[in-house]
Design an enzyme around this catalytic site. Structure first.
Site, PDB file in Angstrom:
ATOM      1  N   ARG A  40       0.808  -0.971   0.050  1.00  0.00           N
ATOM      2  CA  ARG A  40       0.179   0.091   0.127  1.00  0.00           C
ATOM      3  C   ARG A  40       1.331   0.857  -0.305  1.00  0.00           C
ATOM      4  O   ARG A  40       0.479   2.833  -1.085  1.00  0.00           O
ATOM      5  CB  ARG A  40      -0.942  -0.251   1.230  1.00  0.00           C
ATOM      6  N   ALA A  97      -7.182   6.575   0.329  1.00  0.00           N
ATOM      7  CA  ALA A  97      -6.839   5.959  -0.295  1.00  0.00           C
ATOM      8  C   ALA A  97      -7.773   4.773   0.722  1.00  0.00           C
ATOM      9  O   ALA A  97      -7.049   5.153   1.989  1.00  0.00           O
ATOM     10  CB  ALA A  97      -4.842   5.327   0.064  1.00  0.00           C
ATOM     11  N   SER A  98      -8.572   3.655   0.021  1.00  0.00           N
ATOM     12  CA  SER A  98      -9.527   3.373   1.490  1.00  0.00           C
ATOM     13  C   SER A  98      -8.804   3.164   2.758  1.00  0.00           C
ATOM     14  O   SER A  98      -8.075   1.923   2.134  1.00  0.00           O
ATOM     15  CB  SER A  98     -11.025   2.899   1.300  1.00  0.00           C
ATOM     16  N   ALA A  99      -9.169   2.854   3.376  1.00  0.00           N
ATOM     17  CA  ALA A  99      -8.972   1.605   4.654  1.00  0.00           C
ATOM     18  C   ALA A  99      -8.445   0.146   4.520  1.00  0.00           C
ATOM     19  O   ALA A  99      -8.988  -0.373   3.219  1.00  0.00           O
ATOM     20  CB  ALA A  99     -10.420   1.754   5.665  1.00  0.00           C
ATOM     21  N   PRO A 100      -7.476  -0.383   3.793  1.00  0.00           N
ATOM     22  CA  PRO A 100      -7.152  -1.771   3.474  1.00  0.00           C
ATOM     23  C   PRO A 100      -8.201  -2.821   4.191  1.00  0.00           C
ATOM     24  O   PRO A 100      -8.235  -3.390   3.417  1.00  0.00           O
ATOM     25  CB  PRO A 100      -5.836  -2.079   4.629  1.00  0.00           C
TER      26      PRO A 100
END
Length: 244
Positions: A40, A97-100
């Site tokens: 990421r 960037a969305s939460a993993p």
């Protein structure tokens, strides 16, 4: 395999543990391999925005804060105000960037299989497209982003980890008919109505997955199975999850 230093490996193990805990089960072998091969942090810009005030954070100035955001199971704001400096004005996130954990939850629900063709709506940083490209091959992934600056950045991010899915600048509501039909369509942005174009570009038996909301609240994730030119909900009503 992308080179990952010892410090990054430790941080990624912590993030993987947080994702598994949130999901309530370990990632599948395929998605864990993608997690390590497509880190990421390689998709975050040198400057992100942190905190309630969206204060700028550059990795060269505040590396610890930057890395904490990169390896947290939280959204990371990567662009504000559509890329325009607001000066002393209000700041608002225009790309994150969305939460993993929500990324991998959606990928699990999408139920991607070997050889599937996938259309992604909302490229953003390119991380989600990279995970998909690692899973099914770059040649099977098309991703559409409305912001030309993000398209360029995402394409570069993907090339840096040796992945080259088709990255298209355009209106995601239109999909991308040139590469249709798709076995899976996934949106990283919320919709209030599923565009008919997505249905038309999905192969019979294919799946559309999108965050779904109204002007008043976020319903969660909507998963549809396409049957010819008609669509119907797949399985039970969608389980509420946060839309990010």
């Amino acid at each position: 395999m992308t080179h990952i230093g010892p410090a990054e490996q430790i941080a990624m193990r912590g993030l993987l543990g947080a994702v598994n805990e949130d999901l309530g089960t370990p990632l599948s072998r395929e998605w864990e391999q993608a997690f390590w091969a497509v880190p990421r942090h390689r998709f975050l810009p040198e400057q992100i925005w942190v905190g309630d005030g969206l204060e700028p954070c550059h990795w060269s100035v505040a590396p610890e804060t930057w890395h904490n955001a990169a390896y947290a199971d939280e959204p990371a704001v990567t662009q504000i105000n559509d890329g325009h400096d607001p000066g002393d004005g209000d700041r608002w996130p225009s790309c994150s960037a969305s939460a993993p954990s929500i990324v991998f939850r959606m990928l699990d629900i999408l139920d991607v299989k070997d050889g599937h063709k996938v259309l992604e709506i909302g490229t953003g940083t390119g991380w989600n497209a990279g995970l998909l490209a690692h899973r099914v091959g770059s040649e099977h992934v098309t991703t559409v982003e409305v912001d030309p600056a993000l398209v360029t950045q995402a394409a570069n991010n993907l090339k840096n980890v040796r992945l080259e899915p088709e990255v298209i600048a355009g209106d995601g509501a239109a999909g991308h008919p040139d590469s249709a039909p798709y076995d899976r369509v996934i949106a990283t942005c919320s919709v209030r109505k599923v565009p008919a174009t997505w249905v038309e570009q999905t192969a019979p038996g294919g799946v559309i997955l999108t965050p779904w909301e109204t002007p008043w609240l976020c319903y969660g994730l909507l998963r549809l199975t396409v049957d010819g030119q008609a669509w119907r909900p797949a399985g039970s009503p969608p389980t509420p999850h946060s839309c990010s």
